[in-house]
Design a protein around this motif. Sequence first.
Motif, PDB file in Angstrom:
ATOM      1  N   THR A 118       0.836  -1.196   0.000  1.00  0.00           N
ATOM      2  CA  THR A 118       0.000   0.000   0.000  1.00  0.00           C
ATOM      3  C   THR A 118       0.869   1.243   0.000  1.00  0.00           C
ATOM      4  N   CYS A 172      -6.982   1.710  -7.640  1.00  0.00           N
ATOM      5  CA  CYS A 172      -5.636   2.185  -7.312  1.00  0.00           C
ATOM      6  C   CYS A 172      -5.549   3.706  -7.345  1.00  0.00           C
ATOM      7  N   TYR A 217      -4.534   6.162   1.442  1.00  0.00           N
ATOM      8  CA  TYR A 217      -3.918   4.843   1.297  1.00  0.00           C
ATOM      9  C   TYR A 217      -4.422   4.210   0.002  1.00  0.00           C
ATOM     10  N   PRO A 253      -3.904   0.949  -2.888  1.00  0.00           N
ATOM     11  CA  PRO A 253      -3.245  -0.309  -3.259  1.00  0.00           C
ATOM     12  C   PRO A 253      -2.273  -0.059  -4.407  1.00  0.00           C
ATOM     13  N   LYS A 281      -2.949  -4.451   3.329  1.00  0.00           N
ATOM     14  CA  LYS A 281      -3.484  -4.982   2.074  1.00  0.00           C
ATOM     15  C   LYS A 281      -4.880  -4.404   1.859  1.00  0.00           C
TER      16      LYS A 281
END
Length: 234
Positions: A2, A90, A106, A108, A153
């Motif tokens: 992350t 994302c 945050y 991915p 994750k």
Amino acid sequence: MTLEIRINEVIPGPFGFTSAGKYPNWQNQKLGLTECDELNLEWKLDKNSLVGSTGVNGRTFSVKLKPFMGIHAMPPEEKGIHTTWPPRYCGGNIDCKELTKGSVLYLPIPVDGAYFFVGDGHAAQGDGEISCQAIECPMEYLELTFAVNKEMKLELPIANTPNGWISFGFHEDLNEATVQAMDGMLNLMGDLFNLDRVEAIALGSTVVDLRITQVVNGIKGVHAILPHGALKLA
């Protein structure tokens, strides 16, 4: 992994604009605004007082500025050319007005190297960004700090903002985007308070707000907010 993006400073430039009407997006079509002449508001932005002003039919209107960047993104792992227009798992054109100074976003990480990019400066925006534009503006100064979290994750972005914890959902169907945002919030509340999902949604129903992030980027956005201090252990 992350990517943690800490938003340390966002200072708008001295001007901005907002357009409305004419353009055949879905909301203008539904509202009968495609037959109207396009309206372009020119804003004067004061970075010190954080007030923006514009003229409409000889009258001056002012709004409080809350500057943020609309796009915080990394490219998806699929090959090809990807437009920056929609939000994705994302990141992307999230257009969330809560991602102001003091927030941590945050995301991915989808590809090796991350290839993060940022853009789409806004001086102020209401939830939904209903005309298709906020106060679009250049930024005089933007400071971000990055860290890689190897343990966290995520399937969709979350954020810790000055107003509270946020989870996001993105989908063409607003119901699906809502479920995604709720799912992320249940996961967040489980981590923060050691709750199972039923306990989280029961408690969350008393304090969590669901908001429409934006409806103008093809993929619609919903965010759930858990205000800081709203839920406390006795």
